[in-house]
Design a protein around this motif. Sequence first.
Motif, PDB file in Angstrom:
ATOM      1  N   ILE A  24       9.483 -21.321 -14.529  1.00 54.99           N
ATOM      2  CA  ILE A  24       8.397 -22.019 -15.228  1.00 54.99           C
ATOM      3  C   ILE A  24       8.097 -23.317 -14.485  1.00 54.99           C
ATOM      4  CG2 ILE A  24       7.651 -23.091 -17.390  1.00 54.99           C
ATOM      5  CD1 ILE A  24       9.699 -21.232 -18.810  1.00 54.99           C
ATOM      6  N   THR A  25       6.831 -23.528 -14.128  1.00 54.48           N
ATOM      7  CA  THR A  25       6.397 -24.723 -13.406  1.00 54.48           C
ATOM      8  C   THR A  25       5.754 -25.701 -14.382  1.00 54.48           C
ATOM      9  OG1 THR A  25       6.018 -23.437 -11.392  1.00 54.48           O
ATOM     10  CG2 THR A  25       4.925 -25.570 -11.540  1.00 54.48           C
ATOM     11  N   PHE A  26       6.110 -26.985 -14.269  1.00 50.27           N
ATOM     12  CA  PHE A  26       5.616 -28.001 -15.205  1.00 50.27           C
ATOM     13  C   PHE A  26       5.747 -29.373 -14.558  1.00 50.27           C
ATOM     14  CE2 PHE A  26      10.062 -27.183 -15.680  1.00 50.27           C
ATOM     15  CZ  PHE A  26      10.638 -28.443 -15.688  1.00 50.27           C
ATOM     16  N   VAL A  27       4.985 -30.318 -15.071  1.00 49.95           N
ATOM     17  CA  VAL A  27       5.156 -31.716 -14.702  1.00 49.95           C
ATOM     18  C   VAL A  27       6.179 -32.311 -15.662  1.00 49.95           C
ATOM     19  CG1 VAL A  27       4.028 -33.962 -14.438  1.00 49.95           C
ATOM     20  CG2 VAL A  27       2.792 -31.856 -13.853  1.00 49.95           C
ATOM     21  N   SER A  34      -4.930 -29.824 -16.625  1.00 55.13           N
ATOM     22  CA  SER A  34      -3.753 -30.699 -16.546  1.00 55.13           C
ATOM     23  C   SER A  34      -2.881 -30.469 -17.772  1.00 55.13           C
ATOM     24  CB  SER A  34      -4.181 -32.167 -16.410  1.00 55.13           C
ATOM     25  OG  SER A  34      -5.092 -32.559 -17.436  1.00 55.13           O
ATOM     26  N   TRP A  35      -3.159 -31.190 -18.839  1.00 60.40           N
ATOM     27  CA  TRP A  35      -2.346 -31.040 -20.044  1.00 60.40           C
ATOM     28  C   TRP A  35      -2.478 -29.657 -20.676  1.00 60.40           C
ATOM     29  CZ3 TRP A  35       0.997 -34.772 -20.173  1.00 60.40           C
ATOM     30  CH2 TRP A  35       0.662 -36.029 -19.661  1.00 60.40           C
ATOM     31  N   GLY A  36      -3.637 -29.043 -20.521  1.00 63.85           N
ATOM     32  CA  GLY A  36      -3.827 -27.697 -21.065  1.00 63.85           C
ATOM     33  C   GLY A  36      -2.906 -26.670 -20.434  1.00 63.85           C
ATOM     34  N   ARG A  37      -2.446 -26.944 -19.228  1.00 67.31           N
ATOM     35  CA  ARG A  37      -1.446 -26.096 -18.577  1.00 67.31           C
ATOM     36  C   ARG A  37      -0.028 -26.594 -18.851  1.00 67.31           C
ATOM     37  NH1 ARG A  37      -4.145 -25.391 -12.501  1.00 67.31           N
ATOM     38  NH2 ARG A  37      -6.173 -24.572 -13.196  1.00 67.31           N
ATOM     39  N   ASN A  38       0.122 -27.915 -18.891  1.00 66.39           N
ATOM     40  CA  ASN A  38       1.471 -28.468 -18.944  1.00 66.39           C
ATOM     41  C   ASN A  38       2.123 -28.348 -20.318  1.00 66.39           C
ATOM     42  OD1 ASN A  38       3.231 -29.736 -16.942  1.00 66.39           O
ATOM     43  ND2 ASN A  38       3.412 -31.370 -18.468  1.00 66.39           N
ATOM     44  N   HIS A  39       1.358 -28.560 -21.369  1.00 68.59           N
ATOM     45  CA  HIS A  39       1.968 -28.507 -22.695  1.00 68.59           C
ATOM     46  C   HIS A  39       2.552 -27.127 -23.016  1.00 68.59           C
ATOM     47  CE1 HIS A  39       1.027 -32.563 -23.395  1.00 68.59           C
ATOM     48  NE2 HIS A  39      -0.174 -32.447 -23.933  1.00 68.59           N
ATOM     49  N   PRO A  40       1.827 -26.028 -22.796  1.00 68.15           N
ATOM     50  CA  PRO A  40       2.447 -24.717 -23.044  1.00 68.15           C
ATOM     51  C   PRO A  40       3.663 -24.472 -22.158  1.00 68.15           C
ATOM     52  CG  PRO A  40       0.066 -24.500 -22.863  1.00 68.15           C
ATOM     53  CD  PRO A  40       0.402 -25.893 -22.438  1.00 68.15           C
ATOM     54  N   ALA A  41       3.603 -24.924 -20.905  1.00 65.47           N
ATOM     55  CA  ALA A  41       4.738 -24.728 -19.999  1.00 65.47           C
ATOM     56  C   ALA A  41       5.954 -25.519 -20.464  1.00 65.47           C
ATOM     57  CB  ALA A  41       4.351 -25.128 -18.581  1.00 65.47           C
ATOM     58  N   THR A  51      -6.279 -31.880 -11.931  1.00 66.85           N
ATOM     59  CA  THR A  51      -5.586 -30.592 -11.895  1.00 66.85           C
ATOM     60  C   THR A  51      -4.122 -30.847 -11.565  1.00 66.85           C
ATOM     61  OG1 THR A  51      -7.576 -29.426 -11.151  1.00 66.85           O
ATOM     62  CG2 THR A  51      -5.462 -28.314 -10.819  1.00 66.85           C
ATOM     63  N   PHE A  52      -3.241 -30.601 -12.531  1.00 70.02           N
ATOM     64  CA  PHE A  52      -1.813 -30.703 -12.265  1.00 70.02           C
ATOM     65  C   PHE A  52      -1.378 -29.569 -11.343  1.00 70.02           C
ATOM     66  CE2 PHE A  52      -0.377 -32.902 -16.503  1.00 70.02           C
ATOM     67  CZ  PHE A  52      -0.898 -34.099 -16.055  1.00 70.02           C
ATOM     68  N   ASN A  53      -0.270 -29.757 -10.676  1.00 72.65           N
ATOM     69  CA  ASN A  53       0.288 -28.685  -9.847  1.00 72.65           C
ATOM     70  C   ASN A  53       1.079 -27.709 -10.729  1.00 72.65           C
ATOM     71  OD1 ASN A  53       0.836 -27.270  -7.447  1.00 72.65           O
ATOM     72  ND2 ASN A  53       2.853 -28.227  -7.310  1.00 72.65           N
ATOM     73  N   VAL A  54       0.374 -27.146 -11.670  1.00 79.85           N
ATOM     74  CA  VAL A  54       0.905 -26.140 -12.597  1.00 79.85           C
ATOM     75  C   VAL A  54      -0.065 -24.971 -12.551  1.00 79.85           C
ATOM     76  CG1 VAL A  54       1.485 -25.622 -15.003  1.00 79.85           C
ATOM     77  CG2 VAL A  54       1.942 -27.908 -14.071  1.00 79.85           C
ATOM     78  N   PRO A  55       0.396 -23.792 -12.167  1.00 77.63           N
ATOM     79  CA  PRO A  55      -0.546 -22.688 -11.966  1.00 77.63           C
ATOM     80  C   PRO A  55      -1.276 -22.274 -13.233  1.00 77.63           C
ATOM     81  CG  PRO A  55       1.725 -21.912 -11.849  1.00 77.63           C
ATOM     82  CD  PRO A  55       1.786 -23.399 -11.875  1.00 77.63           C
ATOM     83  N   ALA A  56      -2.549 -21.973 -13.064  1.00 85.27           N
ATOM     84  CA  ALA A  56      -3.327 -21.460 -14.198  1.00 85.27           C
ATOM     85  C   ALA A  56      -2.832 -20.062 -14.548  1.00 85.27           C
ATOM     86  CB  ALA A  56      -4.814 -21.413 -13.826  1.00 85.27           C
TER      87      ALA A  56
END
Length: 498
Positions: free
Chosen positions: A280-283, A309-316, A483-488
């Motif tokens: 799992i990739t996350f900030v 950004s946060w839309g990817r990071n929070h679920p991760a 865009t965070f470095n968290v894959p879509a």
Amino acid sequence: MPLLALVMIVSGTQVAQAAPDPLRTYAADTWKSLVAMTDPATGLVADNIPGDLSAPDAYTSPTNIGGYMWSALVAQKLGLISSREATSRVSRTLDTLATLRHHNESGMFYNWYDPHTGAVLTVLPDGTAVTPFLSSVDNGWLAAALQVVQGGFPSLRAKAARVLDRMDFGFYFNPAAVSPIGTRGLIRGGFWDTQPTGCSVAQDGVWFTCNHYDITVTEPRMATYLGIGSGQIPATAYFDTMRTLPDNCDYSWQEMQPQGFTTTHLGRQVYEGSYRYRGITFVPSWGGDMFEALMPDLFVPEAKWGPRSWGRNHPATVAAQIEHGLNDARYGYWGFSPASNPFGGYGVYGVDAMGMDTDGYPSDVEGGKYDAGFGDCRPAGPPAVYGDGVVTPHAAFLALPYAPKPVLQNLAKIKKDLGAYGPGGFYDAVAVRSGTVAKRYLSLDQSMIMGALGNYLAQDVIKKAFVTPRFERAVKPLLARETFNVPAGQRLPQLGGR
């Protein structure tokens, strides 16, 4: 209560009723604890109370006071109290706030007050002497609550504004502060208006902390949001915090080697680094806990405004916490965040692998340590061994928008299997292998639960009350551009059944 349909007899006819909603039951019981903690004369809520709701402690903070006010709005929206009662309760708190001693130039409040008299405390109830301190984080949560009051209680808007409008978050902002990656402009941890012992910086008639907040995924971002939203802090401050520390050997003391890319926003160079744990990739946050990552999301629609950004990071973040609790540490339960230590006092809990601090927040009493190493700069340590894991229900509630089914399952198991539920809702924390329960309630953690339940059950009531047109114009574009470095679309099976 059993999750079975109830049956009642009406005129000789069996009529099936819907099963009771456990989340509404949790909200009703949680609100009871906050009522029990609150002095009816001052409207100030105590910091904590024993599990039998018998004797609230004799100190409070700006965060606690704010949490009580937004919880009252939730209680009203969920039908737990009338609109008249909610308004009366919050009005009383605002009246007391208007009389509390505070720092005149900045409008900020001290960290500890007596909830019965409103006096600033210099000695805590346990006998600890403290130099009165004015925290940027704690004042951020109070200001967030005042903004919620303005949006949620129209009749109290002017009264809340009289307190909020004098709060200047620019007072905490240091444009000369330099982060490890060379960006400038950070907020300070806070200040004293009398000289403290230890490190401080004398300036503007006060003594500032030597530390600044330079990490993005931490709770101080609420104070930064508020400063940007009110025009007191420049928008560039959002990009001057670090997504991770740099990926070179000079920073090999951090938890693991980040992967990422460098980009520019508003003329600021941003290293979009991220960590990867069990696929799992996350900030990461600083400590790897749910509070740092998700509490600001109770107010600011981060995932909606920042879908890349946060839309990817929070679920991760939620998925990685679940993965740790169920499949890595194999506790059988999840939800790791600072909370009461089941064996006494207070503890900082998290998922060590998810925090930048290599000696960060453990998920267990024993301090089980994860050490992935740092490429060629630092070899990996031995495999982690996890002992008596400590889960706190408030961390699970914060995950409701991203994993409702796993949250409900987790909470039901904590309640049934571990006995971690009392007259004021879920007890603050439980060590799952020994079954040791911290049988007390912290008003901060209870108010996080109320905020999460209000948003989930009442159509984002806290977010809608908090966000003003001015705030949205200032903050939404910042979140939207990144865009965070968290894959879509990364696969997160831990969130299945949403």
